[in-house]
Scaffold this motif. Sequence first.
Motif, short mmCIF file in Angstrom:
data_model
loop_
_atom_site.label_atom_id
_atom_site.label_comp_id
_atom_site.label_asym_id
_atom_site.label_seq_id
_atom_site.Cartn_x
_atom_site.Cartn_y
_atom_site.Cartn_z
N GLN A 87 33.92 35.86 -53.16
CA GLN A 87 32.60 35.95 -53.84
C GLN A 87 31.46 35.89 -52.84
OE1 GLN A 87 32.07 33.11 -57.06
NE2 GLN A 87 34.18 33.47 -57.70
N MET A 88 31.62 35.04 -51.81
CA MET A 88 30.55 34.93 -50.81
C MET A 88 30.40 36.26 -50.08
SD MET A 88 28.30 32.75 -49.72
CE MET A 88 27.00 33.48 -48.76
N MET A 89 31.54 36.89 -49.74
CA MET A 89 31.46 38.19 -49.07
C MET A 89 30.85 39.22 -50.03
SD MET A 89 31.82 39.75 -46.27
CE MET A 89 32.79 38.77 -45.11
N ASP A 90 31.18 39.12 -51.31
CA ASP A 90 30.63 40.09 -52.29
C ASP A 90 29.11 39.96 -52.40
OD1 ASP A 90 33.16 40.97 -52.76
OD2 ASP A 90 33.41 39.93 -54.69
N VAL A 91 28.60 38.71 -52.53
CA VAL A 91 27.13 38.58 -52.68
C VAL A 91 26.42 38.96 -51.37
CG1 VAL A 91 27.08 36.95 -54.61
CG2 VAL A 91 27.13 36.05 -52.27
N ALA A 92 27.08 38.69 -50.23
CA ALA A 92 26.49 39.08 -48.94
C ALA A 92 26.42 40.61 -48.86
CB ALA A 92 27.33 38.53 -47.80
N THR A 93 27.49 41.26 -49.28
CA THR A 93 27.53 42.73 -49.26
C THR A 93 26.46 43.30 -50.19
OG1 THR A 93 29.91 42.57 -48.89
CG2 THR A 93 29.07 44.73 -49.56
#
Length: 361
Positions: free
Chosen positions: A94-100
């Motif tokens: 999820q952290m990678m998704d919101v960063a992306t």
Amino acid sequence: MEMSKSSFKFACKSSPFSPSHPDFIILPDDYDDETVVLKPDDHLSQVVLPSTSIPTIDMKIDHGSLVSKISDACENYGFFQIINHGFSRDLYQQMMDVATDFFGLPYEERAKLYSDDPNVSVRIETPRLKLQNQNRVRMWTERLLHPADPTHEDDYIHLLPENPPRYREVAAAYSKEITDLICRLWGLISEGLGLETNYLQTRLHGSSKFCQTVNFYPPCPDPELTMGVPVHTDIGVITILQQVQGVSGLQVIKDGKWLAVDPLPDAFIVNVADQLEVMSNGRYKSVHHRAVTNQVTSRISIITFSRLNNDAIVGPIEDLINEEQPAIYRNYHFEEFLKEFSKQLETRWNVKQVFQLHPST
Ligand SMILES: O=C(O)CCC(=O)C(=O)O
Ligand SMILES: [Fe+2]
């Protein structure tokens, strides 16, 4: 996220997205500048195969082996990857998704957070490097900086990006879990140094803080002429990093050669930073590293730094010094270190040397 060259526009207004613009061009390692720590050298630019990369440590192995593997890695590489670390797989993704999603936002939206003022706690910036006889040049990266301190959540959460809508919630949950993992690593590192498990936890209690950067490296038309993040060591205690799958970029110096740290699924990369090198009296190494760009695919890294408050006193841990192993570094306030860091910022990256008691040895 695949992002073509033309689709990303830096939030930094002054610099157009063009490698031919002087603001963006930096030479890789071959600028012959005596203030640059790593001298140009043929073998320095050689990237060795990932099979000889930094150690990968499975955190589910028995406790004694785990402590000794981490200790070996801190001594010999200053870097290691951890797998089976117990961090929630969902939150990692999820952290990678919101960063992306954040770096997929239109330029205008990101530009609202742009600031070159280091005192602004939540901001976007494009870091710069100063080359000898030249102006400061911008790196080929845009990064979002913010605190990651679960105990001061209320102070900064409302300053985090409003978009994507889940950024705040995910970043708050991430900071809790990642700082727990950092504390666990402090325990293992303390034991590796022959100290009580809670040594670093106790010593750093009340004087440490955590901050995060989300680094975005858009594809670069000419990676040979730019750098995502130039050669440096991290200035805190330890650093923990997750990177997007499938894109390499982080490189670490080992025996004068660059090792590429290729992403492993669900892994974190951990590295010793300057304050731990000083506290361990030089036994654990804060190692030079850099991030390079590529022409094809954008890359994201999410990095949590364990840092210190300005008034924290740092020096070699008393139990680690004796007649045979006298202190290599003097004691100092972290603020002094930061001052020296600012002095050297954008020119050279070897701050800890200034605090050595006998710099010539
Ligand atoms: O993005 C990376 O892989 C490394 C970046 C880095 O070393 C830093 O920001 O301190
Ligand atoms: Fe770094």
